[in-house]
Scaffold this motif. Structure first.
Motif, PDB file in Angstrom:
ATOM      1  N   GLY A  57       0.822  -1.199   0.000  1.00  0.00           N
ATOM      2  CA  GLY A  57       0.000   0.000   0.000  1.00  0.00           C
ATOM      3  C   GLY A  57       0.859   1.254   0.000  1.00  0.00           C
ATOM      4  O   GLY A  57       1.983   1.254   0.505  1.00  0.00           O
ATOM      5  N   ASN A  58       0.323   2.329  -0.567  1.00  0.00           N
ATOM      6  CA  ASN A  58       0.994   3.628  -0.558  1.00  0.00           C
ATOM      7  C   ASN A  58       0.086   4.683   0.053  1.00  0.00           C
ATOM      8  O   ASN A  58      -1.146   4.581  -0.016  1.00  0.00           O
ATOM      9  N   SER A  59       0.689   5.698   0.627  1.00  0.00           N
ATOM     10  CA  SER A  59      -0.065   6.763   1.271  1.00  0.00           C
ATOM     11  C   SER A  59      -0.273   7.939   0.307  1.00  0.00           C
ATOM     12  O   SER A  59      -1.032   7.821  -0.654  1.00  0.00           O
ATOM     13  N   VAL A  60       0.400   9.061   0.528  1.00  0.00           N
ATOM     14  CA  VAL A  60       0.190  10.275  -0.260  1.00  0.00           C
ATOM     15  C   VAL A  60       1.519  10.789  -0.799  1.00  0.00           C
ATOM     16  O   VAL A  60       2.595  10.343  -0.392  1.00  0.00           O
TER      17      VAL A  60
ATOM     18  N   VAL B 109      -1.456   8.046  -3.603  1.00  0.00           N
ATOM     19  CA  VAL B 109      -0.592   7.237  -4.467  1.00  0.00           C
ATOM     20  C   VAL B 109      -1.100   5.794  -4.408  1.00  0.00           C
ATOM     21  O   VAL B 109      -1.246   5.224  -3.322  1.00  0.00           O
ATOM     22  N   ALA B 110      -1.362   5.233  -5.573  1.00  0.00           N
ATOM     23  CA  ALA B 110      -1.861   3.858  -5.620  1.00  0.00           C
ATOM     24  C   ALA B 110      -0.783   2.877  -5.178  1.00  0.00           C
ATOM     25  O   ALA B 110       0.414   3.088  -5.401  1.00  0.00           O
ATOM     26  N   GLY B 111      -1.212   1.798  -4.530  1.00  0.00           N
ATOM     27  CA  GLY B 111      -0.295   0.742  -4.142  1.00  0.00           C
ATOM     28  C   GLY B 111       0.155  -0.066  -5.344  1.00  0.00           C
ATOM     29  O   GLY B 111      -0.298   0.148  -6.479  1.00  0.00           O
ATOM     30  N   ARG B 112       1.044  -1.018  -5.089  1.00  0.00           N
ATOM     31  CA  ARG B 112       1.597  -1.834  -6.168  1.00  0.00           C
ATOM     32  C   ARG B 112       1.392  -3.315  -5.869  1.00  0.00           C
ATOM     33  O   ARG B 112       1.584  -3.764  -4.737  1.00  0.00           O
ATOM     34  N   LEU B 113       1.005  -4.051  -6.887  1.00  0.00           N
ATOM     35  CA  LEU B 113       0.842  -5.502  -6.781  1.00  0.00           C
ATOM     36  C   LEU B 113       1.952  -6.189  -7.566  1.00  0.00           C
ATOM     37  O   LEU B 113       2.137  -5.943  -8.770  1.00  0.00           O
ATOM     38  N   TYR B 114       2.689  -7.060  -6.869  1.00  0.00           N
ATOM     39  CA  TYR B 114       3.785  -7.791  -7.493  1.00  0.00           C
ATOM     40  C   TYR B 114       3.437  -9.284  -7.571  1.00  0.00           C
ATOM     41  O   TYR B 114       3.177  -9.916  -6.548  1.00  0.00           O
ATOM     42  N   HIS B 115       3.447  -9.800  -8.796  1.00  0.00           N
ATOM     43  CA  HIS B 115       3.157 -11.213  -9.029  1.00  0.00           C
ATOM     44  C   HIS B 115       4.445 -12.013  -8.915  1.00  0.00           C
ATOM     45  O   HIS B 115       5.467 -11.680  -9.530  1.00  0.00           O
ATOM     46  N   ASN B 116       4.402 -13.078  -8.137  1.00  0.00           N
ATOM     47  CA  ASN B 116       5.549 -13.949  -7.928  1.00  0.00           C
ATOM     48  C   ASN B 116       5.715 -14.861  -9.132  1.00  0.00           C
ATOM     49  O   ASN B 116       4.888 -15.740  -9.398  1.00  0.00           O
TER      50      ASN B 116
ATOM     51  N   TRP C 294      -3.597  -6.165 -13.877  1.00  0.00           N
ATOM     52  CA  TRP C 294      -4.630  -6.883 -13.140  1.00  0.00           C
ATOM     53  C   TRP C 294      -5.702  -5.959 -12.555  1.00  0.00           C
ATOM     54  O   TRP C 294      -6.530  -6.384 -11.764  1.00  0.00           O
ATOM     55  N   GLY C 295      -5.692  -4.677 -12.936  1.00  0.00           N
ATOM     56  CA  GLY C 295      -6.820  -3.792 -12.631  1.00  0.00           C
ATOM     57  C   GLY C 295      -6.780  -3.071 -11.308  1.00  0.00           C
ATOM     58  O   GLY C 295      -7.822  -2.631 -10.812  1.00  0.00           O
ATOM     59  N   LEU C 296      -5.591  -2.880 -10.742  1.00  0.00           N
ATOM     60  CA  LEU C 296      -5.489  -2.190  -9.457  1.00  0.00           C
ATOM     61  C   LEU C 296      -4.931  -0.776  -9.584  1.00  0.00           C
ATOM     62  O   LEU C 296      -4.732  -0.103  -8.580  1.00  0.00           O
ATOM     63  N   GLN C 297      -4.679  -0.323 -10.802  1.00  0.00           N
ATOM     64  CA  GLN C 297      -4.051   0.974 -10.980  1.00  0.00           C
ATOM     65  C   GLN C 297      -4.964   2.131 -10.601  1.00  0.00           C
ATOM     66  O   GLN C 297      -4.500   3.243 -10.333  1.00  0.00           O
ATOM     67  N   ALA C 298      -6.276   1.899 -10.551  1.00  0.00           N
ATOM     68  CA  ALA C 298      -7.226   2.974 -10.249  1.00  0.00           C
ATOM     69  C   ALA C 298      -7.434   3.191  -8.753  1.00  0.00           C
ATOM     70  O   ALA C 298      -8.239   4.029  -8.355  1.00  0.00           O
ATOM     71  N   SER C 299      -6.706   2.443  -7.920  1.00  0.00           N
ATOM     72  CA  SER C 299      -6.851   2.638  -6.474  1.00  0.00           C
ATOM     73  C   SER C 299      -6.593   4.088  -6.100  1.00  0.00           C
ATOM     74  O   SER C 299      -5.703   4.744  -6.648  1.00  0.00           O
ATOM     75  N   LEU C 300      -7.367   4.575  -5.150  1.00  0.00           N
ATOM     76  CA  LEU C 300      -7.263   5.971  -4.729  1.00  0.00           C
ATOM     77  C   LEU C 300      -6.020   6.244  -3.895  1.00  0.00           C
ATOM     78  O   LEU C 300      -5.663   7.391  -3.670  1.00  0.00           O
ATOM     79  N   GLY C 301      -5.366   5.186  -3.428  1.00  0.00           N
ATOM     80  CA  GLY C 301      -4.206   5.385  -2.568  1.00  0.00           C
ATOM     81  C   GLY C 301      -4.629   5.857  -1.183  1.00  0.00           C
ATOM     82  O   GLY C 301      -5.746   5.604  -0.736  1.00  0.00           O
ATOM     83  N   LYS C 302      -3.700   6.546  -0.507  1.00  0.00           N
ATOM     84  CA  LYS C 302      -3.914   6.948   0.891  1.00  0.00           C
ATOM     85  C   LYS C 302      -4.247   5.713   1.733  1.00  0.00           C
ATOM     86  O   LYS C 302      -5.057   5.775   2.671  1.00  0.00           O
ATOM     87  N   THR C 303      -3.617   4.589   1.361  1.00  0.00           N
ATOM     88  CA  THR C 303      -3.927   3.298   1.964  1.00  0.00           C
ATOM     89  C   THR C 303      -3.110   3.070   3.217  1.00  0.00           C
ATOM     90  O   THR C 303      -1.888   3.193   3.203  1.00  0.00           O
ATOM     91  N   LEU C 304      -3.787   2.709   4.305  1.00  0.00           N
ATOM     92  CA  LEU C 304      -3.119   2.403   5.569  1.00  0.00           C
ATOM     93  C   LEU C 304      -3.379   0.973   6.032  1.00  0.00           C
ATOM     94  O   LEU C 304      -2.636   0.459   6.860  1.00  0.00           O
ATOM     95  N   GLY C 305      -4.417   0.336   5.519  1.00  0.00           N
ATOM     96  CA  GLY C 305      -4.729  -1.036   5.897  1.00  0.00           C
ATOM     97  C   GLY C 305      -4.837  -1.924   4.674  1.00  0.00           C
ATOM     98  O   GLY C 305      -5.489  -1.554   3.692  1.00  0.00           O
ATOM     99  N   VAL C 306      -4.183  -3.108   4.713  1.00  0.00           N
ATOM    100  CA  VAL C 306      -4.172  -4.046   3.593  1.00  0.00           C
ATOM    101  C   VAL C 306      -4.450  -5.444   4.133  1.00  0.00           C
ATOM    102  O   VAL C 306      -3.806  -5.884   5.086  1.00  0.00           O
TER     103      VAL C 306
END
Length: 559
Positions: A198-201, A228-235, A248-260
């Protein structure tokens, strides 16, 4: 991590506190005329549950310090995380404390810890580190570390459970602008753990540092900054990851994420992703197979019960009412309800915090870490919450709030109501942030590890005397990911049926004991255990005696 700011109308400013409870804070996070958290008569009960802070005697010698420059900025007050993990695979929980310096303490399974930071290669790692995620991403039997932070980020590979090596660059993991909570999860069921950060601001030295609250400079709310949107890393295997955020469709996240937190909340066989976001709508990304769709608003978890975006912080999945469906607890700012989103099925959730009696208890606090746990082994999940204001000078603004706040333990009354337990080591005010839970002395009672952002580590030993029977399952995947993350476990006894899921994520910037713990009350045996692994394979075990830690290897039905 919402901040105090002026009320949006004089009408709301005149509302009584009881109305504020019903509305969940309205359009402001600045309470006017609310009782002080240290003075309000919050419901407390005296029960058999007992937690004692034993950090010093257990050997944890670590202290977090905020910058000496005051007041603190939004970055200064974000705090740090912590973890329970078994880094050397000896069956005993160790502790990881995250700050500008990392600290790893090896546990002996009897309640004592020894500092092994230097010998495991962590002592020379420095940066603005904030949080952690723990997972065996290469399935070699040893836990690896993902460390998030401000303008940094590390992936640390365990070398045989002896030391850690920095493989961030070779693995393809990029430092984030402001990495917050992160989590490992097997998203596509291929048996390898993927990683979400997750990413914050957007915030740096050129950004606005302070805002006025009642004429006093304090840290600014996240609303004035871009998310800032978070980043998903595929193993990909072989120690390599690919950034699939956009694909995979997560680029539109609003960011400011504190809980995952990952969970198969709809029993689809796929791990979906919940994001608690600060002052923007919460997000629930439904996993449709290497593609995600945000159903946050449609599911009912995006907004408060009056349609307001909330200051989402820590969160955790758990089946609090034992109906077989995972529910979601999300922590928020003072004057906001702390939602307990009950899973109604059909991918719909209802905030039941008022019905559960949580409003009066939780609304005065700025809540960060949160975990479901069965503290007295009665078969019902209780709730622990760490609290601490984001403005170190909140008292100077004339508001009836304090910077340091108590830790809350909320005892479940069979999933119908939660009552606060008052204990000295819980009531002591701290700047509470990260929270991890785990049974570090293997006695069947869940303990807690807490970050005090301006103090020493807190290790709460569970000394509940009249606890029920228990069973803890250590899952080892063979076809699925070795940690068993995402597996659903159903335990049936003579008197109950309990559903839990295997996970280490949730809370705030922290990682918890991945072993799956069940309180069984008066039942001394699990008549049937059903495990649904993330690859869809189902495994059943019969007649497993209670009061022990039981290792289950995928595909092995021996006892």
């Amino acid at each position: 991590m919402g901040e105090a700011k002026p009320l949006c109308s004089s009408v709301i400013a005149s509302l009584a506190y009881t109305l504020l409870l019903v509305l969940g804070g309205g359009c402001s996070r600045t309470p006017t005329g609310n009782p002080s958290p240290n003075g309000v008569a919050l419901p407390t009960v005296s029960e058999g549950v007992r937690f004692v802070n034993v950090a010093v005697s257990a050997g944890l010698k670590y202290r977090w310090q905020a910058p000496t420059r005051r007041p603190l900025t939004i970055l200064d007050s974000i705090g740090n995380g912590c973890a329970f993990l078994d880094y050397n695979n000896d069956g005993n929980l160790d502790t990881l404390l995250v700050g500008s310096k990392l600290a790893l303490y090896q546990g002996d399974g009897k309640g004592h810890f020894t500092d092994v930071t230097a010998q495991t290669g962590l002592v020379n790692l420095k940066g603005h580190f904030l949080g952690c995620a723990i997972g065996d991403y290469d399935n070699d039997g040893y836990s690896d570390l993902a460390i998030s932070g401000y303008k940094t980020g590390l992936l640390l590979h365990s070398v045989g459970g002896q030391r850690f090596e920095d493989v961030t660059r070779t693995a393809g993991i990029q430092p984030q602008s402001w990495g917050t909570s992160s989590a490992f999860g097997d998203i596509d069921g291929d048996g390898k753990l993927d990683l979400y950060i997750g990413n914050s601001v957007r915030f740096d030295s050129s950004s606005q540092q302070y805002c006025k609250t009642n004429g006093v400079n304090t840290s600014c709310p996240p609303g004035i900054y871009d998310g800032v949107a978070g980043r998903l890393y595929h193993n990909l295997g072989g120690g390599h990851f690919a950034d699939v955020t956009r694909e995979w469709g997560l680029q539109a996240s609003l960011g400011k994420t504190l809980g995952v937190a990952f969970a198969d909340f709809d029993r689809s066989g796929k791990q979906s992703l919940a994001l608690a976001n600060d002052e923007v709508p919460g997000e629930l990304y439904l996993n449709k197979g290497r593609a995600f769709t945000n159903i946050g608003a449609a599911s009912g978890i995006a907004y408060s019960n009056v349609g307001q975006a909330q200051a989402g912080m820590g969160q955790d999945w758990g089946d609090y009412d034992n109906d077989g469906r995972l529910d979601l607890a999300v922590m928020t700012f003072t004057s906001e309800l702390k939602p307990i989103y009950r899973n109604e099925g059909s991918r719909l959730f209802t905030d039941n915090s008022n019905q559960l009696g949580l409003s009066n208890t939780t609304i005065p606090y700025v809540a960060f870490g949160v975990k479901w746990l069965d503290a007295d082994n009665d078969g019902w999940l209780d709730l622990m919450i760490t609290n601490g204001h984001t403005s170190d000078n909140i008292a100077d603004t004339g508001q009836a709030y304090t910077y340091r706040e108590p830790t809350l333990f909320l005892k479940s009354e069979k999933g119908t109501r939660f009552n606060r337990i008052s204990l000295p080591d819980l009531d002591r005010p701290i700047v509470g942030r990260g929270l991890a839970i785990g049974d570090y002395d293997n006695d069947g009672r869940m303990d807690a590890l807490i970050v005090d952002s301006e103090g020493e580590a807190v290790l709460l030993h569970n000394e509940t005397q009249k606890a029920g029977h228990w069973l803890t399952l250590r899952l080892i995947g063979t076809v699925g990911n070795r940690d068993g993350y995402g597996a659903e476990v159903v335990v049936e006894t003579a008197n109950r049926k309990i559903v839990r899921h295997c996970h280490a994520d949730g809370s705030y910037l922290s990682s918890s004991d991945p072993r799956v713990h069940f309180g069984l009350g008066g039942d001394a045996e699990a008549r049937k255990i059903t495990i649904r692994w993330t690859n869809g394979r189902t495994q059943t075990l019969d007649n497993i005696k209670a009061d022990r830690i039981f290792t289950v290897k995928e595909g092995d039905t021996s006892k």
